[in-house]
Write an enzyme that holds these catalytic residues in place. Structure first.
Site: not given
Ligand code: UD1
Length: 429
Positions: A22, A126, A408
């Protein structure tokens, strides 16, 4: 609303085919916005999130054609999507769509890279923490986009196109890395991304983009270098196996005991997860076809685990491991470092008789002799499946409510487990 009824106590034996990932499918579908040609994706899982993203892309003018089942093709073969973003009719992604799936925010990158502008709603709250988009915005700014926040929307503009730049992430982010790679693919000049996420899905998307004519090297390492190109073409790409689905079923087998071949998957996608299972006393054998998981009679040993970015133990398997450790012979500790508030499953597991104590980001799980079936509520995708794992080993009947969360991210979950001997059924309505 559908529910899933499980009667626990059956061992799992047989074969479970693993679907396409996914978390690679979603960014791959979004990457289709980067080209006017057709992108063909194979091994796409049948999931509610894929259908929702199809709808969201449709809003921008993207046509998604799903090829029918070919004669003789097994039911578990992935779907083939033909995606064409020939004409982009709208560069706005509205709140009612983005709020239903966070990853749809990522359309901001290909839209601004190809069209010079994008207006995308902030995703909003979320269930598993605040999950901000500040680092995605930082990456786009580093590539020359002008960013404005207007009425809950992020507006990104680059009238003369994006330009290559240096993106240094202060923390590892999968979403930030996807956005930076997609935007840089069409930028003018070279981009260097430091402290990039190394998740296998990043590499899979980069492979696909390279087939489309992009010049990306180092994907899968913390430093990715992208030489921007003026235009990308169509391509054909098969989505890599879902490592989280793989780990989830491995834990289900570990929980019930039995012997199952997880087919069409690869151990290197989740080595840290498999290492933890081996420490817990579970048999793991890589084969030509996939991974064989077994536990026959031996007790589960407690473990100490901290979630980390890849190649560490994934946060997306934390809830499932916690369910498993409720039956270990002793006390386990699991520390969640990626998302705050990702312990929604703890209260529901407690309803089945689990003994879990939370202290900030650290959970202490005292193994119990037995779990007992009860009605429980699914709260988010991975939490829901942890309840299924617990229910498979619980005495009596468990009813998992709100299973749309499961739909999902898990394709034909009840069919896959049922084929291996689980007593599990979906109750519609
Ligand atoms: C993706 C995955 C999710 C997984 C996660 C971590 C997809 C669709 N989803 O989520 O299943 O659990 O990676 O492996 O691929 N953060 C910030 N600022 C930002 C972006 C992120 O502070 O602009 C923080 C987030 O709050 C979190 C951490 O960085 O604490 C990691 O987030 P991120 O790796 O970006 O997760 P997703 O891409 O949302």
């Amino acid at each position: 609303m559908d529910r899933i009824r499980i009667v626990g106590g059956q061992r799992l034996n047989g074969v479970i085919p693993i679907s396409g990932a996914k978390n690679a499918t979603l960014p791959l579908m979004i990457a289709s916005l980067l080209t006017a040609d057709t992108l063909v994706l194979e091994n796409v899982p049948r999931l509610a999130d894929v259908r929702l993203l199809q709808h969201i892309l449709g809003n921008h003018g993207v046509d998604v054609m799903i090829a029918g089942k070919r004669p003789g093709e097994p039911d578990n073969a992935g779907q083939t999507l033909h995606i064409s973003a020939k004409t982009i009719v709208d560069t706005t992604a509205p709140y009612d769509l983005v709020s239903r799936m966070r990853a749809s925010f990522w359309v901001i990158a290909p839209l601004v890279a190809r069209m010079g502008e994008a207006r995308v709603s902030m995703p909003g709250g979320c269930a598993i923490g605040t999950r901000p988009v500040d680092l995605l915005i930082m990456a786009l700014e580093a590539l020359g986009a002008e960013i404005e926040i207007d009425g809950g929307y992020v507006v990104a503009r680059a009238r003369k196109g994006l330009r290559g730049g240096e993106v240094k992430f202060p923390k590892v982010t999968v979403s930030g890395t996807h956005v930076a790679v997609m935007a840089a693919a069409l930028a003018n000049g070279t981009t260097v991304i430091d402290n990039a996420a190394c998740e296998p899905e990043i590499g899979d998307v980069a492979d696909c983009l390279n087939k489309m004519g992009a010049k990306i090297s180092g994907a899968g390492t913390p430093r990715i270098v992208i030489e921007g190109v003026a235009k990308l073409n169509g391509a054909r790409h098969a989505v890599l196996p879902d490592r989280i689905e793989t780990g989830t079923y491995a834990m289900a087998v570990a929980m019930t005991g039995g012997d199952v071949l997880l087919q069409n998957t690869r151990p290197e996608l989740l080595q840290a997860g498999l290492d933890v299972l081996v420490k817990a006393g579970v048999g793991i054998v890589p084969t030509n076809e996939g991974i064989r998981v077994s536990r026959n009679g031996s007790a589960l040993q407690p473990v100490e685990v901290t979630t980390e970015p890849f190649p560490g133990f994934p946060t997306d398997l934390q809830a499932q491991l916690m369910a498993l450790m409720t039956r270990a012979k002793g006390t386990s500790h699991i520390t969640e470092t990626i998302f705050e508030n990702r312990f929604m499953h703890v209260q529901e597991l407690a309803r089945l008789g689990a003994r879990i104590h939370l202290d900030g980001e650290r959970a202490t799980i005292e193994g119990v002799e037995k779990l007992k079936g009860a009605p429980v509520m699914a709260t988010d995708l991975r939490a829901s499946v942890s309840l299924v794992i617990a229910a498979l080993a619980a005495e009596g009947e468990t009813m998992v409510n709100r299973v749309y969360h499961l739909d999902r991210g898990f394709e034909r979950l009840e069919a896959k487990l049922g084929a291996c001997g689980a007593v599990i059924e979906r109750i519609s309505g």
